[in-house]
Design an enzyme around this catalytic site. Sequence first.
Site, mmCIF file in Angstrom:
data_model
loop_
_atom_site.group_PDB
_atom_site.id
_atom_site.type_symbol
_atom_site.label_atom_id
_atom_site.label_comp_id
_atom_site.label_asym_id
_atom_site.label_seq_id
_atom_site.Cartn_x
_atom_site.Cartn_y
_atom_site.Cartn_z
ATOM 1 N N ARG A 93 51.856 43.809 35.190
ATOM 2 C CA ARG A 93 50.853 43.029 34.459
ATOM 3 C C ARG A 93 51.091 41.535 34.637
ATOM 4 O O ARG A 93 50.144 40.747 34.712
ATOM 5 C CB ARG A 93 50.876 43.386 32.968
ATOM 6 C CG ARG A 93 50.026 42.459 32.100
ATOM 7 C CD ARG A 93 49.850 42.975 30.690
ATOM 8 N NE ARG A 93 51.091 43.315 30.030
ATOM 9 C CZ ARG A 93 51.937 42.431 29.490
ATOM 10 N NH1 ARG A 93 51.697 41.134 29.573
ATOM 11 N NH2 ARG A 93 53.030 42.843 28.885
ATOM 12 N N TYR A 144 23.084 37.095 36.913
ATOM 13 C CA TYR A 144 23.336 38.533 36.908
ATOM 14 C C TYR A 144 23.220 39.056 35.470
ATOM 15 O O TYR A 144 23.664 38.397 34.521
ATOM 16 C CB TYR A 144 24.723 38.784 37.478
ATOM 17 C CG TYR A 144 25.287 40.154 37.223
ATOM 18 C CD1 TYR A 144 24.595 41.303 37.609
ATOM 19 C CD2 TYR A 144 26.514 40.309 36.604
ATOM 20 C CE1 TYR A 144 25.115 42.556 37.371
ATOM 21 C CE2 TYR A 144 27.052 41.560 36.366
ATOM 22 C CZ TYR A 144 26.342 42.683 36.749
ATOM 23 O OH TYR A 144 26.865 43.917 36.512
ATOM 24 N N ASP A 216 29.569 30.912 40.275
ATOM 25 C CA ASP A 216 29.679 32.293 40.725
ATOM 26 C C ASP A 216 29.305 32.315 42.202
ATOM 27 O O ASP A 216 28.150 32.104 42.564
ATOM 28 C CB ASP A 216 28.751 33.198 39.906
ATOM 29 C CG ASP A 216 28.947 34.667 40.214
ATOM 30 O OD1 ASP A 216 29.304 35.001 41.357
ATOM 31 O OD2 ASP A 216 28.728 35.505 39.314
ATOM 32 N N LYS A 241 31.797 43.134 45.446
ATOM 33 C CA LYS A 241 30.662 43.014 46.352
ATOM 34 C C LYS A 241 31.120 42.606 47.756
ATOM 35 O O LYS A 241 31.848 43.345 48.403
ATOM 36 C CB LYS A 241 29.666 42.041 45.746
ATOM 37 C CG LYS A 241 29.147 42.531 44.376
ATOM 38 C CD LYS A 241 28.195 41.563 43.738
ATOM 39 C CE LYS A 241 27.590 42.130 42.465
ATOM 40 N NZ LYS A 241 28.590 42.344 41.387
#
Length: 389
Positions: A93, A144, A216, A241
Amino acid sequence: MTVISKRVISKRTALEGSSTGPQAGELAGLHDSTQALIGDRGSPAATVRPATLLAGVRPLPGDPYRASSIPIYQTATFAQESALDAGPYDYTRSGNPTREALERQVAALEGAGTALAYASGLAALAAVARLAQGGEILAGDDLYGGTYRLLSSVLAGSGIAVRYVDASDLAAVEAALGGATRLLMVETPSNPFLRIADLAALGRLARARGALLAVDGSLATPLRQRPLPLGADLVVHSATKGLCGHADTTAGIVAVRDPALAADLAFRRNAEGTALAPFEAWLLLRGMKTLAVRLDRQEANARRVAAFLAGHPGVRKVHFPGLPEHPGAALHAAQSAGPGTLVSFETGSAERSARIVSALQLFAIAVSFGGVGSTASLPCRMSHASIPE
């Protein structure tokens, strides 16, 4: 917005075409930011392209075996030398060699000081959005659907105000920026209308008001557009993506210029446990090796699809910055190295659009985009269903 969105189909093109696209990633000065990827092999020459760097073999620092593929350190913990010396890694982590290799790769591509990998694109967006705690986010009004849901439904009750503005209208942005604005959050090209925002101008406006500019960059990827050298403070990617490119990984990236801001984000990511897992980091590294060749072919196909749709009598409007009639075509060409792989168009009827999407034989009906298989979607019923009329 939904009135328009209900008439829009986003078409994503991939590897079926045969024409060759533009040379990928010819972004000035990119070789200067890749020193960390070369290691002890010397400085990259000015002729080394990002595609070469992506496909090359760069062993992990300290790895004595020089594996041709970055190993997956699929472990939750690392044995310590002693009770007082944890070594470079102790708990995945907090840090993992495979994830670090991915982050070094993306930071070099973006010209960033640091890149941080998150469990999803929305996890990355949420981390950036919380930088505005106690203040306001001014966001682009073409986003989005998941981003809108995060801003409007989740952050609304957490002490962060959110307003929206057309990010492609500089005068509107300047008028909307206020004393409480801590974060200007935009997409360019935007999803799904592919509007273009002037990154350098927005960076100047944000700095003048003491706000951060977050971009973005999921649609463009760093091989087509690098917002940080143009004046942005942060770049966010849904790495699910284009960066991944194979529709088999969910991941997010935040690339940051400022070391103090990066340290703050890293501290919060460790405290909240939102870091990307080792296996997904490895999958993303593998997918990125073919990013340049994928973009070349996908863009070539997107150009052909957009040109066909632009001349079709049943299509009212085509949104694609590679078309000369696109209102942001010149600006996009000035700040990017290619039009991207996403095409959207309007038919004038949600029902007609649904019939078209359902009738396609070579395009799968799926949310998201950027994979090697072409997909189509109806945003108003799928990716942007959370955006109200």
